[in-house]
Design a protein around this motif. Structure first.
Motif, PDB file in Angstrom:
ATOM      1  N   ARG A  74       9.819 -10.777  37.708  1.00  0.00           N
ATOM      2  CA  ARG A  74      10.132 -11.352  39.470  1.00  0.00           C
ATOM      3  C   ARG A  74       8.518 -10.190  40.455  1.00  0.00           C
ATOM      4  NH1 ARG A  74      15.466  -9.603  40.249  1.00  0.00           N
ATOM      5  NH2 ARG A  74      14.768  -7.840  40.610  1.00  0.00           N
ATOM      6  N   ARG A  75       8.330  -9.022  39.748  1.00  0.00           N
ATOM      7  CA  ARG A  75       7.293  -9.044  40.448  1.00  0.00           C
ATOM      8  C   ARG A  75       6.171  -9.201  40.168  1.00  0.00           C
ATOM      9  NH1 ARG A  75       6.193  -4.471  43.913  1.00  0.00           N
ATOM     10  NH2 ARG A  75       4.115  -3.374  43.625  1.00  0.00           N
ATOM     11  N   ALA A  76       5.655  -9.584  39.083  1.00  0.00           N
ATOM     12  CA  ALA A  76       4.650 -10.191  38.753  1.00  0.00           C
ATOM     13  C   ALA A  76       5.030 -11.145  39.334  1.00  0.00           C
ATOM     14  CB  ALA A  76       4.695 -10.256  37.284  1.00  0.00           C
ATOM     15  N   ILE A  77       5.577 -12.559  39.384  1.00  0.00           N
ATOM     16  CA  ILE A  77       5.484 -13.746  40.581  1.00  0.00           C
ATOM     17  C   ILE A  77       5.329 -13.164  42.199  1.00  0.00           C
ATOM     18  CG2 ILE A  77       6.341 -15.435  41.510  1.00  0.00           C
ATOM     19  CD1 ILE A  77       8.272 -15.468  38.090  1.00  0.00           C
ATOM     20  N   THR A 123       4.286  -8.646  48.584  1.00  0.00           N
ATOM     21  CA  THR A 123       4.734  -7.560  47.669  1.00  0.00           C
ATOM     22  C   THR A 123       6.005  -7.115  48.724  1.00  0.00           C
ATOM     23  OG1 THR A 123       3.429  -5.860  49.118  1.00  0.00           O
ATOM     24  CG2 THR A 123       2.776  -6.801  47.757  1.00  0.00           C
ATOM     25  N   LEU A 126       3.213 -11.013  43.334  1.00  0.00           N
ATOM     26  CA  LEU A 126       1.896  -9.908  43.447  1.00  0.00           C
ATOM     27  C   LEU A 126       1.418 -11.171  43.224  1.00  0.00           C
ATOM     28  CD1 LEU A 126       2.405  -6.551  41.551  1.00  0.00           C
ATOM     29  CD2 LEU A 126       2.415  -6.629  43.504  1.00  0.00           C
ATOM     30  N   ARG A 127       1.326 -12.261  42.568  1.00  0.00           N
ATOM     31  CA  ARG A 127       0.694 -13.388  42.111  1.00  0.00           C
ATOM     32  C   ARG A 127       0.524 -14.174  43.351  1.00  0.00           C
ATOM     33  NH1 ARG A 127      -0.149 -17.118  36.434  1.00  0.00           N
ATOM     34  NH2 ARG A 127      -2.006 -17.841  37.759  1.00  0.00           N
ATOM     35  N   ALA A 128       2.263 -14.201  44.093  1.00  0.00           N
ATOM     36  CA  ALA A 128       1.888 -15.588  45.633  1.00  0.00           C
ATOM     37  C   ALA A 128       1.960 -14.455  46.378  1.00  0.00           C
ATOM     38  CB  ALA A 128       3.390 -15.796  45.457  1.00  0.00           C
ATOM     39  N   GLY A 129       0.695 -13.229  46.217  1.00  0.00           N
ATOM     40  CA  GLY A 129       0.600 -12.255  47.159  1.00  0.00           C
ATOM     41  C   GLY A 129       1.930 -11.963  48.299  1.00  0.00           C
TER      42      GLY A 129
END
Length: 146
Positions: free
Chosen positions: A108-111, A118, A113-116
């Protein structure tokens, strides 16, 4: 009558009075002993069944306590089994579940951060620089008088 005869007569009268008083006292003592004997016999008649009932109640209470001891031992055994089962389940599933939860959080955190987005950073910046409204600064006590 001579003086010795009068003295003997007076002693005899006092002796008769004394014997009469002693006879009355002995009669009353005999009545008291008879009543005491009847009272003891009555108490004995009532006490023997009461002692039998008390003995029976004591045996019944002892049997109930034996049952309670058995139940308590069974409950202790069930508690020990439940504790062992709980520790077995915790050791069997606890580690893998923690790993799955950590992996899910990381994904979830990676998704995010990838989407911008936070999430936490945005929430901190939204309230960090803005002053609180006057209504939230204090009550009537803290306001200055104009």
């Amino acid at each position: 009558m001579s003086g010795a005869e009068v003295a003997g007569l007076i002693v005899a009268v006092f002796w008769a009075i004394l014997v009469s008083f002693l006879a009355v006292a002995l009669v009353r003592l005999a009545q008291t002993l008879r009543r005491t004997t009847e009272l003891v016999a009555g108490i004995t008649e009532q006490a023997v069944p009461l002692l039998g009932d008390a003995s029976q109640a004591l045996h019944s209470a002892h049997a109930q306590l034996d049952r309670v001891d058995t139940i308590t031992a069974d409950v202790a055994e069930v508690t020990a089994n439940a504790s062992a089962l709980s520790s077995t389940v915790a050791s069997a599933f606890g580690g893998p579940l923690m790993k799955v939860a950590a992996f899910g959080y990381g994904v979830r955190r990676a998704i995010g951060l990838r989407a911008g987005d936070t999430g936490r950073a945005r929430a901190r910046t939204a309230t960090a620089g803005t002053p609180l409204p006057a209504a939230r600064r204090g009550g009537r006590r803290n306001r200055s008088k104009d």
